[in-house]
Design a protein around this motif. Structure first.
Motif, PDB file in Angstrom:
ATOM      1  N   LEU A  59       0.836  -1.198   0.000  1.00 46.92           N
ATOM      2  CA  LEU A  59       0.000   0.000   0.000  1.00 46.92           C
ATOM      3  C   LEU A  59       0.872   1.250   0.000  1.00 46.92           C
ATOM      4  N   PRO A  60       0.369   2.348  -0.570  1.00 46.92           N
ATOM      5  CA  PRO A  60       1.102   3.621  -0.523  1.00 46.92           C
ATOM      6  C   PRO A  60       1.257   4.109   0.906  1.00 46.92           C
ATOM      7  N   GLU A  61       2.310   4.854   1.144  1.00 44.73           N
ATOM      8  CA  GLU A  61       2.596   5.337   2.494  1.00 44.73           C
ATOM      9  C   GLU A  61       1.454   6.184   3.047  1.00 44.73           C
ATOM     10  N   MET A  62       0.828   7.018   2.197  1.00 41.72           N
ATOM     11  CA  MET A  62      -0.243   7.888   2.682  1.00 41.72           C
ATOM     12  C   MET A  62      -1.465   7.112   3.143  1.00 41.72           C
ATOM     13  N   ALA A  63      -1.631   5.889   2.639  1.00 39.45           N
ATOM     14  CA  ALA A  63      -2.773   5.070   3.042  1.00 39.45           C
ATOM     15  C   ALA A  63      -2.525   4.380   4.376  1.00 39.45           C
ATOM     16  N   LEU A  64      -1.343   4.577   4.946  1.00 43.56           N
ATOM     17  CA  LEU A  64      -0.979   3.886   6.187  1.00 43.56           C
ATOM     18  C   LEU A  64      -0.824   4.848   7.355  1.00 43.56           C
ATOM     19  N   THR A  65      -1.237   6.098   7.160  1.00 42.82           N
ATOM     20  CA  THR A  65      -1.055   7.083   8.227  1.00 42.82           C
ATOM     21  C   THR A  65      -2.078   6.932   9.344  1.00 42.82           C
ATOM     22  N   GLU A  66      -3.260   6.456   9.013  1.00 42.59           N
ATOM     23  CA  GLU A  66      -4.333   6.336  10.001  1.00 42.59           C
ATOM     24  C   GLU A  66      -4.109   5.119  10.904  1.00 42.59           C
ATOM     25  N   ILE A  67      -4.301   5.311  12.190  1.00 45.28           N
ATOM     26  CA  ILE A  67      -4.179   4.215  13.161  1.00 45.28           C
ATOM     27  C   ILE A  67      -5.564   3.646  13.437  1.00 45.28           C
ATOM     28  N   SER A  68      -5.681   2.324  13.353  1.00 46.62           N
ATOM     29  CA  SER A  68      -6.965   1.676  13.617  1.00 46.62           C
ATOM     30  C   SER A  68      -6.760   0.488  14.538  1.00 46.62           C
ATOM     31  N   GLN A  69      -7.875  -0.115  14.962  1.00 47.80           N
ATOM     32  CA  GLN A  69      -7.780  -1.257  15.876  1.00 47.80           C
ATOM     33  C   GLN A  69      -7.047  -2.424  15.231  1.00 47.80           C
ATOM     34  N   LEU A  70      -7.388  -2.715  13.973  1.00 47.07           N
ATOM     35  CA  LEU A  70      -6.690  -3.757  13.234  1.00 47.07           C
ATOM     36  C   LEU A  70      -5.566  -3.092  12.445  1.00 47.07           C
ATOM     37  N   GLN A  71      -4.351  -3.175  12.966  1.00 45.61           N
ATOM     38  CA  GLN A  71      -3.231  -2.451  12.398  1.00 45.61           C
ATOM     39  C   GLN A  71      -2.172  -3.418  11.859  1.00 45.61           C
ATOM     40  N   PRO A  72      -1.949  -3.428  10.528  1.00 44.12           N
ATOM     41  CA  PRO A  72      -0.903  -4.285   9.987  1.00 44.12           C
ATOM     42  C   PRO A  72       0.479  -3.701  10.260  1.00 44.12           C
ATOM     43  N   MET A  73       1.505  -4.504  10.040  1.00 39.38           N
ATOM     44  CA  MET A  73       2.884  -4.047  10.186  1.00 39.38           C
ATOM     45  C   MET A  73       3.381  -3.515   8.845  1.00 39.38           C
ATOM     46  N   LYS A  74       4.044  -2.382   8.882  1.00 39.54           N
ATOM     47  CA  LYS A  74       4.556  -1.726   7.668  1.00 39.54           C
ATOM     48  C   LYS A  74       6.047  -1.996   7.543  1.00 39.54           C
ATOM     49  N   VAL A  75       6.444  -2.512   6.376  1.00 38.79           N
ATOM     50  CA  VAL A  75       7.858  -2.864   6.153  1.00 38.79           C
ATOM     51  C   VAL A  75       8.294  -2.320   4.794  1.00 38.79           C
ATOM     52  N   LYS A  76       9.472  -1.711   4.761  1.00 35.94           N
ATOM     53  CA  LYS A  76      10.004  -1.145   3.519  1.00 35.94           C
ATOM     54  C   LYS A  76      10.386  -2.259   2.554  1.00 35.94           C
ATOM     55  N   VAL A  77      10.079  -2.048   1.264  1.00 37.66           N
ATOM     56  CA  VAL A  77      10.488  -2.989   0.213  1.00 37.66           C
ATOM     57  C   VAL A  77      11.727  -2.409  -0.459  1.00 37.66           C
ATOM     58  N   THR A  78      12.851  -3.113  -0.341  1.00 34.29           N
ATOM     59  CA  THR A  78      14.112  -2.591  -0.871  1.00 34.29           C
ATOM     60  C   THR A  78      14.402  -3.050  -2.296  1.00 34.29           C
ATOM     61  N   ASP A  79      13.811  -4.183  -2.712  1.00 38.09           N
ATOM     62  CA  ASP A  79      14.099  -4.708  -4.045  1.00 38.09           C
ATOM     63  C   ASP A  79      12.894  -5.490  -4.573  1.00 38.09           C
ATOM     64  N   PRO A  80      12.242  -5.029  -5.644  1.00 33.71           N
ATOM     65  CA  PRO A  80      12.485  -3.716  -6.279  1.00 33.71           C
ATOM     66  C   PRO A  80      11.821  -2.609  -5.476  1.00 33.71           C
ATOM     67  N   ARG A  81      12.272  -1.382  -5.676  1.00 33.01           N
ATOM     68  CA  ARG A  81      11.624  -0.248  -5.032  1.00 33.01           C
ATOM     69  C   ARG A  81      10.317   0.012  -5.769  1.00 33.01           C
ATOM     70  N   VAL A  82       9.202   0.012  -5.030  1.00 35.53           N
ATOM     71  CA  VAL A  82       7.881   0.126  -5.644  1.00 35.53           C
ATOM     72  C   VAL A  82       7.327   1.527  -5.361  1.00 35.53           C
ATOM     73  N   THR A  83       6.980   2.251  -6.424  1.00 35.13           N
ATOM     74  CA  THR A  83       6.439   3.600  -6.262  1.00 35.13           C
ATOM     75  C   THR A  83       5.216   3.787  -7.165  1.00 35.13           C
ATOM     76  N   ARG A  84       4.489   4.817  -6.893  1.00 42.61           N
ATOM     77  CA  ARG A  84       3.408   5.229  -7.788  1.00 42.61           C
ATOM     78  C   ARG A  84       3.501   6.742  -7.988  1.00 42.61           C
ATOM     79  N   SER A  85       3.096   7.206  -9.143  1.00 43.09           N
ATOM     80  CA  SER A  85       3.057   8.646  -9.426  1.00 43.09           C
ATOM     81  C   SER A  85       1.670   9.181  -9.088  1.00 43.09           C
ATOM     82  N   VAL A  86       1.635  10.391  -8.552  1.00 43.91           N
ATOM     83  CA  VAL A  86       0.379  11.072  -8.242  1.00 43.91           C
ATOM     84  C   VAL A  86       0.397  12.416  -8.951  1.00 43.91           C
TER      85      VAL A  86
END
Length: 301
Positions: A241-268
């Motif tokens: 998921l994009p970083e901005m979609a992970l800013t909200e804290i909720s009861q069911l909270q997944p763990m966020k881990v950086k992907v180093t290979d390949p680097r995955v991005t999206r343009s906005v």
């Protein structure tokens, strides 16, 4: 039939008196009487009957009043909208956005803009990549955030605002959840929670998995980032998921881990219909957004 005749007719109908109507209209009583008489002759009906010192609407007069009031209201609204179109400090901005930008980015920029433009209203429309482009092309919205940004399109144009990184999200008890960074290939045997086919984020994740050398097994599909996050947090699989979609804290909270290979991005980006001149208020918001993201880039650098 003239606009002035309709104005005089409505005023007399409301006041039930020619003299009082003339006083409010700041014209001679004879001018009002003449316009009403000409209107009745043109329509071929009697709109008023005398009752004592007052005038009362006939049955057909009441019917005509109902229609004319609607016409004048629409006309006043149209004039008001034209003035708002030409006024950068008020009016309405019609803007589209994908769901993943509605959690943090959209509320942030709208709130910041309204700090200095408090009279401006926003009409928001959420959609998918294709539906947002279609709405811009049809003129149903003035501007739209879009991802990925279409570099070349025959009917819309705009500016790239940012490149955003996608993170792997994992269930809290996952073996890789505590890692500082992972290779995407390490998730090849996992069940993925994906967006539905009409969402552009799905293709970004599929292309990244292909680059990492595998086709992901899709266990669940959803249409909103909250659904994806919740399913992952509940142990139903993994996702990106994009970083901005992970800013909200909720009861069911997944763990966020950086992907180093390949680097995955999206343009906005921000798009509008090619060749169209925006309302001044929307053009002001467009310029604000370009400056807002330039400032953000400077802070990050």
């Amino acid at each position: 039939m003239e606009f002035r005749q309709l104005q005089y007719f409505v005023k007399v109908a409301r006041k039930q008196h020619v003299t009082q109507a003339a006083e409010e209209l700041h014209v001679a009583q004879s001018a009002v009487s003449r316009q009403i008489h000409q209107l009745e002759e043109e329509l071929g009906v009697q709109l008023f009957v005398q009752k004592g010192r007052n005038l009362q609407l006939t049955s057909v007069g009441k019917l005509f009043l109902c229609r004319v009031e609607g016409i004048l209201t629409d006309l006043e609204r149209a004039v008001s909208e034209v003035h708002e179109f030409m006024d950068p400090e008020q009016g309405e901005i019609r803007i589209g956005f994908p769901h993943s930008l509605g959690i943090y980015l959209l509320p942030t920029v709208v709130a910041r803009f309204r700090e200095s433009h408090p009279k401006v209203k926003f009409k928001l429309r959420q959609g998918t990549f294709n539906s947002l482009i279609r709405d811009v092309m049809k003129g149903e919205i003035d501007l739209s955030f879009i991802s990925p940004f279409p570099e070349k399109h025959s009917h819309v144009s705009g500016e790239l605002l940012l490149q955003e990184e996608l993170y792997a999200i994992l269930p809290p008890g996952h073996a890789l959840a505590g890692q500082e960074g992972i290779r995407l290939e390490q998730l090849r045997d996992e069940s993925f929670v994906m967006f539905s086919e009409e969402y552009s984020l799905r293709n970004i994740v599929l292309e990244a998995c292909t680059e990492a050398g595998f086709n992901p097994h899709i266990g669940f599909e959803g249409e909103e980032t909250d659904t994806i996050r919740g399913l992952v947090a509940a142990g139903m699989g993994v996702s990106l998921l994009p970083e901005m979609a992970l800013t909200e804290i909720s009861q069911l909270q997944p763990m966020k881990v950086k992907v180093t290979d390949p680097r995955v991005t999206r343009s906005v980006g921000l798009i509008q219909r090619s060749g169209d001149k925006l309302p001044l208020v929307a053009e002001g918001f467009r310029k604000f957004l370009l400056e807002f993201f330039r400032v953000d880039e400077k802070k990050e650098s």
